[in-house]
Design an enzyme around this catalytic site. Sequence first.
Site, PDB file in Angstrom:
ATOM      1  N   LYS A 107       0.858  -1.194   0.000  1.00  0.00           N
ATOM      2  CA  LYS A 107       0.000   0.000   0.000  1.00  0.00           C
ATOM      3  C   LYS A 107       0.883   1.228   0.000  1.00  0.00           C
ATOM      4  O   LYS A 107       2.020   1.188   0.476  1.00  0.00           O
ATOM      5  CB  LYS A 107      -0.894   0.028   1.243  1.00  0.00           C
TER       6      LYS A 107
HETATM    7  P1  NAD Z   1     -13.024   7.862  -2.822  1.00  0.00           P
HETATM    8  O1  NAD Z   1     -12.007   8.891  -2.502  1.00  0.00           O
HETATM    9  O2  NAD Z   1     -13.454   7.657  -4.234  1.00  0.00           O
HETATM   10  O3  NAD Z   1     -14.369   8.123  -1.946  1.00  0.00           O
HETATM   11  C1  NAD Z   1     -14.402   8.261  -0.556  1.00  0.00           C
HETATM   12  C2  NAD Z   1     -15.784   8.752  -0.185  1.00  0.00           C
HETATM   13  O4  NAD Z   1     -15.942   8.732   1.239  1.00  0.00           O
HETATM   14  C3  NAD Z   1     -16.076  10.189  -0.610  1.00  0.00           C
HETATM   15  O5  NAD Z   1     -17.447  10.284  -1.023  1.00  0.00           O
HETATM   16  C4  NAD Z   1     -15.878  10.988   0.688  1.00  0.00           C
HETATM   17  O6  NAD Z   1     -16.606  12.210   0.699  1.00  0.00           O
HETATM   18  C5  NAD Z   1     -16.439   9.989   1.677  1.00  0.00           C
HETATM   19  N1  NAD Z   1     -16.036  10.190   3.074  1.00  0.00           N
HETATM   20  C6  NAD Z   1     -14.805  10.396   3.582  1.00  0.00           C
HETATM   21  N2  NAD Z   1     -14.876  10.484   4.921  1.00  0.00           N
HETATM   22  C7  NAD Z   1     -16.182  10.301   5.250  1.00  0.00           C
HETATM   23  C8  NAD Z   1     -16.908  10.254   6.481  1.00  0.00           C
HETATM   24  N3  NAD Z   1     -16.281  10.405   7.643  1.00  0.00           N
HETATM   25  N4  NAD Z   1     -18.247  10.035   6.424  1.00  0.00           N
HETATM   26  C9  NAD Z   1     -18.893   9.863   5.259  1.00  0.00           C
HETATM   27  N5  NAD Z   1     -18.260   9.892   4.077  1.00  0.00           N
HETATM   28  C10 NAD Z   1     -16.928  10.107   4.080  1.00  0.00           C
HETATM   29  O7  NAD Z   1     -12.457   6.490  -2.195  1.00  0.00           O
HETATM   30  P2  NAD Z   1     -12.825   4.993  -2.596  1.00  0.00           P
HETATM   31  O8  NAD Z   1     -11.851   4.519  -3.607  1.00  0.00           O
HETATM   32  O9  NAD Z   1     -14.299   4.883  -2.850  1.00  0.00           O
HETATM   33  O10 NAD Z   1     -12.448   4.247  -1.230  1.00  0.00           O
HETATM   34  C11 NAD Z   1     -13.336   4.193  -0.122  1.00  0.00           C
HETATM   35  C12 NAD Z   1     -12.906   3.070   0.799  1.00  0.00           C
HETATM   36  O11 NAD Z   1     -12.885   1.833   0.086  1.00  0.00           O
HETATM   37  C13 NAD Z   1     -11.495   3.221   1.388  1.00  0.00           C
HETATM   38  O12 NAD Z   1     -11.477   2.649   2.671  1.00  0.00           O
HETATM   39  C14 NAD Z   1     -10.656   2.386   0.447  1.00  0.00           C
HETATM   40  O13 NAD Z   1      -9.443   1.954   1.042  1.00  0.00           O
HETATM   41  C15 NAD Z   1     -11.601   1.241   0.185  1.00  0.00           C
HETATM   42  N6  NAD Z   1     -11.327   0.468  -1.033  1.00  0.00           N
HETATM   43  C16 NAD Z   1     -11.291   1.065  -2.259  1.00  0.00           C
HETATM   44  C17 NAD Z   1     -11.078   0.286  -3.383  1.00  0.00           C
HETATM   45  C18 NAD Z   1     -11.123   0.858  -4.777  1.00  0.00           C
HETATM   46  O14 NAD Z   1     -11.049   0.071  -5.735  1.00  0.00           O
HETATM   47  N7  NAD Z   1     -11.269   2.152  -4.971  1.00  0.00           N
HETATM   48  C19 NAD Z   1     -10.850  -1.091  -3.258  1.00  0.00           C
HETATM   49  C20 NAD Z   1     -10.901  -1.663  -1.989  1.00  0.00           C
HETATM   50  C21 NAD Z   1     -11.157  -0.876  -0.884  1.00  0.00           C
END
Ligand code: NAD
Length: 417
Positions: A107
């Site tokens: 990561k």
């Molecule tokens: P992103 O940046 O596209 O979106 C994050 C979202 O969460 C945004 O809408 C933001 O406004 C919101 N947010 C942040 N803090 C918040 C809070 N306290 N309350 C409510 N909303 C909040 O990120 P993403 O890629 O969608 O990732 C989100 C999660 O999923 C992370 O934990 C990431 O590690 C995990 N993840 C992502 C992927 C991927 O393929 N993108 C894969 C596995 C896991």
Amino acid sequence: MSNAPINPYEAMQASLRVASELYGLDDALFKVFMAPTRSMIVSLPVLMDNGQWEVFTGYRVQHNLTRGPAKGGIRYDLNVTLDEVKAMAAWMTWKTAVVDVPFGGGKGGIVCDPNSLSMGEKERLTRRYIAEIMDIIGPDRDVPAQDMGTDAQTMAWVLDTYNMHVRRTENAVVTGKPLSLGGSLGRNEATGRGVLITAREAMQRLGKPLAGATVAVQGFGNVGSQATRLLHEAGARIIAVSDSKGAIKNDRGLDIHALLKHVSETKTVTGFKGAEALDPAALLTYQVDILVPAATENQITEDNAPKVRAKVIVEGANGPTAPAADPILQENGVLVVPDILANAGGVTVSYFEWVQNRQGFYWREREVNERLVDYMTHAFQATFATTDKYKTNPRIGAYILALDRVAQAMKYRGFYA
Ligand code: NAD
């Protein structure tokens, strides 16, 4: 009850300790798994648009490389810490083992506010970061992808910087790329699709259909918005969603296509006409069948866990449930589909992308989605078979499944000393 912030690496270690004891893991392997193989810290000078130089801090952590090259996203966020990146790298070791794709765990992250950077600043920051970690990444070493605050454009800069340095085309160095640079069909929605597949399996385990189930989603970024759309298309009723600016609800069901249009125009779910405002903290304890935390770590804690009314939690985010909350949820009969299973759709299609890049042969979207269903349902069934065998909760079941796979590989390889 402690109000101290929960350290995500300690949270990972806590689950690892419980799983290792229950499984009877060899003490030497336990010690190896408790610490990442390699952590790199880099300082990144970047010329800002105002003519001033800023120096950002970046990290890349490789937790375990036994089963293959490290695999894991790059996060841009002001709250990034070394321990957070170490936790996420370890979760990638377990996640790649749960879905049984031939990678280890890695990561990366940069401490920055991606929303306040211009495109030019973000590009210069990304390129400098990749130049600094050049020596430890590569298609056979460590393959980054996107995470919070990064996207397909960021991955295109990763690819270009790496290729300029190695002076050849190596598009398997990064996944989550745009289609025109060797990205895979289906990758953009893969994590959300994995949430859909595991939510359906979890409901089936409870003997209930997904169609008609009520859903609340915390976080409306890549994972949250795609999961929302796919769950809606599968017949579930999405009644509450949130992002970092606020939460909204409509008990009759949100009009998801209108909401997606609103978010593409305003960049937030707040102010959507077809809904009322909701206290963001209340979303986690709202009366729904399925809760999807898809934002960030430590959202469900020992404080709010007793009030959770969902029957199923599908962890789209990494680490959304603090270790102390797990026994409370288990006691209350909440079925938790743990992050290392529920959000593994992203890394699974990243694996497909890496395979396609290395073959130079690209699959149709239908093939990608069919293979994803196959990998995710196998992983779900293996996780719950392990959970039942060890009479534990699904998080520890998933850890044991992963530990067993990584431990077996390590035993064959032996320790090189
Ligand atoms: P992103 O940046 O596209 O979106 C994050 C979202 O969460 C945004 O809408 C933001 O406004 C919101 N947010 C942040 N803090 C918040 C809070 N306290 N309350 C409510 N909303 C909040 O990120 P993403 O890629 O969608 O990732 C989100 C999660 O999923 C992370 O934990 C990431 O590690 C995990 N993840 C992502 C992927 C991927 O393929 N993108 C894969 C596995 C896991």
